[in-house]
Structure formats: structure tokens, C-alpha cells
Design a protein around this motif. Structure first.
Motif, short mmCIF file in Angstrom:
data_model
loop_
_atom_site.label_atom_id
_atom_site.label_comp_id
_atom_site.label_asym_id
_atom_site.label_seq_id
_atom_site.Cartn_x
_atom_site.Cartn_y
_atom_site.Cartn_z
N ARG A 286 18.95 32.18 8.44
CA ARG A 286 19.15 30.82 8.40
C ARG A 286 17.97 29.80 7.99
NH1 ARG A 286 23.70 30.92 7.10
NH2 ARG A 286 24.17 28.62 7.56
N GLY A 287 16.95 30.48 7.74
CA GLY A 287 15.91 29.59 7.20
C GLY A 287 15.19 28.86 8.34
N ARG A 288 15.12 29.18 9.77
CA ARG A 288 14.64 28.75 10.46
C ARG A 288 12.98 28.81 11.23
NH1 ARG A 288 17.96 26.14 8.76
NH2 ARG A 288 19.84 25.05 9.88
N ALA A 289 12.24 27.99 11.23
CA ALA A 289 11.02 28.41 11.79
C ALA A 289 11.09 29.35 13.30
CB ALA A 289 10.13 27.30 12.17
N LEU A 290 10.20 30.13 13.41
CA LEU A 290 10.51 31.05 14.67
C LEU A 290 9.39 31.41 15.48
CD1 LEU A 290 12.26 33.55 16.00
CD2 LEU A 290 11.53 35.02 14.08
N SER A 333 3.39 30.71 33.16
CA SER A 333 2.08 31.14 32.28
C SER A 333 2.51 31.06 30.69
CB SER A 333 1.62 32.47 33.03
OG SER A 333 2.55 33.60 32.70
N ARG A 334 1.44 30.49 30.14
CA ARG A 334 1.60 30.65 28.66
C ARG A 334 2.63 29.76 27.87
NH1 ARG A 334 -0.37 36.08 25.77
NH2 ARG A 334 -1.17 34.56 24.53
N ILE A 335 3.38 29.02 28.75
CA ILE A 335 4.40 28.17 28.38
C ILE A 335 3.79 27.17 27.28
CG2 ILE A 335 6.17 26.47 28.75
CD1 ILE A 335 7.13 28.22 31.11
N PRO A 336 2.72 26.69 27.73
CA PRO A 336 2.05 25.49 26.69
C PRO A 336 1.73 26.26 25.31
CG PRO A 336 1.13 25.37 28.80
CD PRO A 336 1.80 26.58 28.81
N GLU A 337 1.38 27.30 25.22
CA GLU A 337 1.17 28.27 24.15
C GLU A 337 2.42 28.29 23.22
OE1 GLU A 337 -0.72 32.38 22.48
OE2 GLU A 337 -0.82 31.78 24.37
N VAL A 338 3.65 28.52 24.14
CA VAL A 338 4.85 28.49 23.29
C VAL A 338 5.20 27.30 22.48
CG1 VAL A 338 7.53 28.95 23.60
CG2 VAL A 338 5.72 30.49 24.92
N ILE A 339 4.93 26.31 23.35
CA ILE A 339 5.28 24.80 22.73
C ILE A 339 4.40 24.67 21.63
CG2 ILE A 339 5.36 22.47 23.13
CD1 ILE A 339 7.61 24.20 24.55
N ARG A 340 3.01 24.74 21.72
CA ARG A 340 2.31 24.86 20.44
C ARG A 340 2.66 25.50 19.47
NH1 ARG A 340 -1.74 25.04 24.70
NH2 ARG A 340 -2.13 27.02 24.27
N SER A 341 2.74 26.66 19.37
CA SER A 341 3.44 27.69 18.65
C SER A 341 4.66 26.99 18.05
CB SER A 341 3.51 28.95 19.11
OG SER A 341 2.68 29.54 19.46
N ALA A 342 5.45 26.56 18.77
CA ALA A 342 6.68 25.95 18.01
C ALA A 342 6.39 24.83 17.16
CB ALA A 342 7.50 25.64 19.12
N PHE A 343 5.41 23.92 17.59
CA PHE A 343 5.22 22.85 16.73
C PHE A 343 4.44 23.20 15.39
CE2 PHE A 343 5.61 19.76 20.31
CZ PHE A 343 6.37 19.06 19.52
N THR A 344 3.46 24.31 15.48
CA THR A 344 2.78 24.90 14.18
C THR A 344 3.87 25.34 13.36
OG1 THR A 344 0.88 25.62 15.70
CG2 THR A 344 1.32 26.50 13.59
N ALA A 345 4.92 26.19 13.87
CA ALA A 345 5.84 26.68 13.06
C ALA A 345 6.70 25.52 12.29
CB ALA A 345 6.56 27.75 13.81
N TYR A 346 6.98 24.53 13.03
CA TYR A 346 7.89 23.38 12.47
C TYR A 346 7.15 22.85 11.52
CZ TYR A 346 10.58 19.20 12.54
OH TYR A 346 11.49 18.07 12.17
N GLU A 347 5.58 22.51 11.66
CA GLU A 347 5.04 21.74 10.79
C GLU A 347 4.77 22.70 9.58
OE1 GLU A 347 1.53 21.00 13.10
OE2 GLU A 347 2.49 19.36 13.97
N THR A 425 7.10 30.35 9.77
CA THR A 425 8.26 29.84 9.16
C THR A 425 8.40 30.99 7.89
OG1 THR A 425 8.99 28.12 7.70
CG2 THR A 425 6.62 28.48 7.60
N PRO A 426 9.63 31.36 7.77
CA PRO A 426 9.77 32.19 6.45
C PRO A 426 9.52 31.15 5.11
CG PRO A 426 12.01 31.45 7.34
CD PRO A 426 10.88 31.06 8.37
N VAL A 427 9.33 31.93 4.22
CA VAL A 427 9.18 31.47 2.77
C VAL A 427 10.17 31.88 1.89
CG1 VAL A 427 7.46 30.93 0.76
CG2 VAL A 427 6.53 30.94 3.13
#
Length: 464
Positions: A286-290, A333-347, A425-427
Motif C-alpha cells: 500500500r506504499g506506507r512508511a514502515l 522501554s525504547r518506545i521513544p525510539e519507535v516514535i522517532r523512527s516513525a517520524f524519520t520514515a514519514y519524512e 519508506t518503500p521507493v
């Protein structure tokens, strides 16, 4: 939210054929989740810019026995629980059967919008094919021929009309990134969500979702805002129980379609299952960041952790761009890293790139590994430009480009992703072959070439 359309009916009336036509696929098996009978299939369809979800249910028995009667009730009940709209598929050649009437009676009691699709009516006039099936009391039937794709536009116009009329007010819209937490039952989705909501630095404001019980929650963490999509409904911590966590395939599909980035949660104790791989593949398709989160990490020994990491690396190698975070939702534990990774993928999914930069990457990739020869002709890739975002779409032009093998297309995807620093993100690569600008034009010879041509012809005639 996308409307979910359930196909219900007896065996061999053409539900699977109709399913494949509506999803434009052959087998169209999108996902097979626990708690759902194996003959239930889910797929995405699109018509005139309107997307929808199709649910293919198993055939309901034609017997009047108590066992089959109970099976009809359960199957129809499950379809109605997930679906927004229902299509009762019947066979014109077999006329109205007792099983059709029992299913129609159950659908009438449901209160859901129902359309009767009269299948296998090739070459029969609408009025004649539909007349007998008014007896169900479900409104005007629609004649179709699923095998040949006839009548599907008329069917979809009827089926999707209620949703289109209310679409503008159904789902709230936010300017912030939407983050969906998806996964199998009991992997800790609700625990993760409630840990996020229980943070001291978190600001939340529940907003009612649709009747599918999905809830959109604007959140703030680390100075950044996002919209959290909870597919099971956000409940107070005291009432959350993983053992009885509600799971809906349709909710997950709708959340993935709505979100800009999906966090797929796995259970570290169970490792990577087939269901996890299907869900990850669906997100990428579906082309979503992951972002992939491996939960319940705190309960494993060092040996178990090493084995789990090895399995994850081996089985999720088809999404090398996705960040894997090992976490404990229960302990935070490491939940902040999940959020940071999500923002990185979205950007990364929404990044824009200059054409000059894309062409430089393409030239470097070709220089390192030239395109292969296909059918005796060299594939030549000339230039690239960006064709879209979310996910990034790179359009590559050249001669014979459409014949480029799949493995070289993947090589180009990886080359662009690495050179552009895209993570999470997929390309997508779209190949376009340009027309030959000299096609149909005769080569105009110079006087010297004409003189040489006459000389060659003269020598050829003397040699006869």
C-alpha cells in the motif's frame, strides 16, 4: 474510512470471481488472519477515485439441516459485523433457492445496506434477469456477469452510494502525521497505545472515529505532534486485557490505508509468523512508511534474544529499509525510539528531490552496474525525475525501459534509497520507454552519399 463490502451467498454463485474482478487480481489473497475462517479473503478495490475494501466470505450451505443453518447464521453474522455494505450474490440460472431466502432473511434483520447481485445472467435483459429476485425484499437487484465483468459499474454505483453520500463527515482529518499501530492479536498493541497515552509529557484529546470503532487521537511527544490510530478502541488501562483484545481485519486495513506510517508490532516470544509477514507485505504494497516493533523483549533470556534477532534479520530481509526496534510496551522501554523512527520514515516518504540529483544517482548506478541486454537489445536509461511522494516515486525514462528485469528494478530502488538516505519508506520505480523520434522518417542522403550509392549499385550490376 474506506467502506468495507462483504460478498455473501451460496457456494458456486460466483463470489470469488466477483471478488477478483472488484480487486482486479487473480487470487487476490491479501491477508489470512487468526480468528477468521481460511476461506475469508480481503482485498482493496478502486473505482473512479473511490477506494473500498472487499471481503470474500465462504460459501454458505444449501442444506436446511440444523448444522448448516447454524453455519449460515455464524458466517453471515461475521460478515455483517465487519462490513459497512453487503452484496448478496445469487445465481440466475438456479433461480431462487431456499438457502438464498434464509440468507436474505438474515440480511434484512441486520439493518445493513444490502444489494442483490444476480450473477451468470449473460445475454439476458435486465428486467427479465432481475424480476424474480425482488422477492427478497432487499430493493432492486442488479444483473451482472462477473466472469466477463459485465454490470460491475452499475453494481458499484448502487453499493457505494450510501458511503459516498456521507463520506465528507465520517472520518476526522488532521494535518499531523497519522501513525497506525497494527499487528496480530495479543502482541501488545493496546499496551503500547496505553503506555503512550499514560506518558506525563503526552497531551491527548480523544476524537470519535467511525462506526468501525477506530479512534483518532492527536498526541504530542518530544515536542512533536502526530495522530495515533487505534484500531481496537482506546480503553482505560484497568480495562485492557490482551487476552480478550478485539481484533478486526477491516479496521487494520482501514488504518493502514489512512495512515502515513504504520508500526507493525510482533511478539518476540513467538518470533516472526506467516501472519506477520503478510501484514508487513500489505503495508509495503500500500506504499506506507514502515517501522517494525518487536515487543515483549524484556521477558527473554540472552540466548532467546540472539535467536529472535537472527530470525528477524533472516525473515524480514525483503524490507531492508524498515527500522526494527526491540521494545517492551509494558515497561515503556525504547518506545521513544519507535516514535522517532516513525517520524524519520514519514519524512523520508514525503521528501522531495531535485531532478539533477536524481539523474546523478541514476548515472552512478548505471556506471556501477549497466542494464542487461533484453531480447538482444541493450536497455538504455537516460534520465530520471520525481513523480510523486508518500511513497517517493522515481520515474526513469529510456529505450526498452519497460522490459527491464525485476532484479534490476530492485537494484535501482536500493540505489536511490541508499544514495538519498531514505529510511523506513518503500521507493517506487516507474519505467517509461520513449518513442523513437526518427520513426517514420527517411534518412536524407548528402550529395556525396548519393554519388557513392550510385557507384556501389553500378559495381553490383557489373558483377552479375
Amino acid at each position: 474510512m474506506l467502506p468495507a463490502v462483504a460478498l455473501v451467498g451460496r457456494p458456486n454463485v460466483g463470489k470469488s470471481t466477483l471478488f477478483n474482478q472488484l480487486t482486479r487480481s487473480r487470487d487476490a489473497l491479501v491477508a489470512d488472519f487468526p480468528g477468521v475462517t481460511r476461506d475469508r479473503r480481503y482485498g482493496f478495490g478502486r473505482r473512479d477515485g473511490q477506494s473500498y475494501i472487499v471481503i470474500d466470505t465462504g460459501g454458505l450451505g444449501a442444506s436446511a439441516s440444523a448444522e448448516i443453518e447454524s453455519g449460515i447464521e455464524r458466517q453471515v453474522g461475521s460478515a455483517l459485523e465487519e462490513a459497512d455494505l453487503v452484496v448478496l450474490v445469487v445465481d440466475y440460472r438456479e433461480s431462487v433457492t431456499a438457502a438464498d431466502e434464509r440468507i436474505a432473511a438474515q440480511l434484512r434483520r441486520s439493518g445493513k445496506p444490502v444489494t442483490v447481485a444476480v450473477n451468470k445472467a449473460e445475454g439476458v435483459a435486465h428486467e427479465l434477469a432481475e424480476a424474480e429476485f425482488y422477492c427478497f425484499g432487499l430493493g432492486a437487484p442488479v444483473r451482472i456477469a462477473a466472469l466477463h465483468g459485465h454490470g460491475l459499474k452499475r453494481l458499484l454505483d448502487r453499493v457505494l452510494a450510501p458511503f459516498e453520500a456521507s463520506e465528507a463527515g465520517d472520518a476526522p482529518r488532521f494535518a499531523d502525521p497519522k501513525l497506525a499501530v497494527v499487528g496480530r492479536p495479543n502482541v501488545g498493541k493496546s499496551t503500547l497505545i496505553n503506555t503512550l497515552l499514560g506518558s506525563e509529557r503526552l497531551i491527548t484529546s480523544p476524537v470519535p472515529g467511525t462506526t468501525r470503532d477506530s479512534i483518532f487521537v492527536p498526541c504530542e511527544r518530544g515536542g512533536r505532534t502526530f495522530t495515533l490510530i487505534d484500531t481496537a478502541g482506546i480503553r482505560r488501562r484497568a480495562k485492557v486485557s490482551d487476552a480478550i483484545e478485539k481484533f478486526s481485519v477491516v479496521q487494520s486495513l482501514q488504518a493502514i490505508e489512512t495512515a502515513g506510517v504504520a508500526v507493525v508490532l510482533l511478539d518476540a516470544r513467538e518470533g516472526v509468523t506467516d501472519q506477520d509477514l503478510r501484514l508487513i507485505g500489505l503495508v509495503v504494497d500500500r506504499g506506507r512508511a514502515l517501522v517494525i516493533g518487536v515487543n515483549k523483549w524484556d521477558g527473554l533470556t540472552m540466548g532467546q534474544r540472539r535467536r529472535t534477532e537472527s530470525q528477524v534479520d533472516r525473515q524480514i530481509d525483503f524490507v531492508p529499509f524498515a527500522r526494527v526496534v526491540y521494545l517492551s510496551a509494558l515497561h515503556g522501554s525504547r518506545i521513544p525510539e519507535v516514535i522517532r523512527s516513525a517520524f524519520t520514515a514519514y519524512e523520508a516518504a514525503g521528501a522531495g528531490f531535485a531532478t539533477s540529483r536524481l539523474n546523478a544517482v541514476l548515472e552512478q548506478a548505471i556506471e556501477a552496474h549497466p542494464p542487461p541486454i533484453v531480447r538482444g537489445r541493450q536497455v538504455r536509461l537516460r534520465f530520471a525525475h520525481q513523480g510523486g511522494r508518500y511513497p517517493p516515486l522515481i520515474v526513469v525514462h529510456g529505450s526498452q525501459a519497460a522490459r527491464l528485469p525485476t532484479h534490476y528494478r530492485r537494484y535501482l530502488e536500493n540505489s536511490f534509497r541508499k544514495a538519498l538516505g531514505l529510511e523506513g519508506t518503500p521507493v517506487r520505480i516507474e519505467l517509461k520507454s520513449g518513442d523513437n523520434p526518427f520513426s517514420g522518417r527517411r534518412n536524407v542522403l548528402t550529395p556525396r552519399q548519393l554519388k557513392r550509392r550510385k557507384r556501389v549499385i553500378r559495381h553490383a550490376r557489373r558483377g552479375r
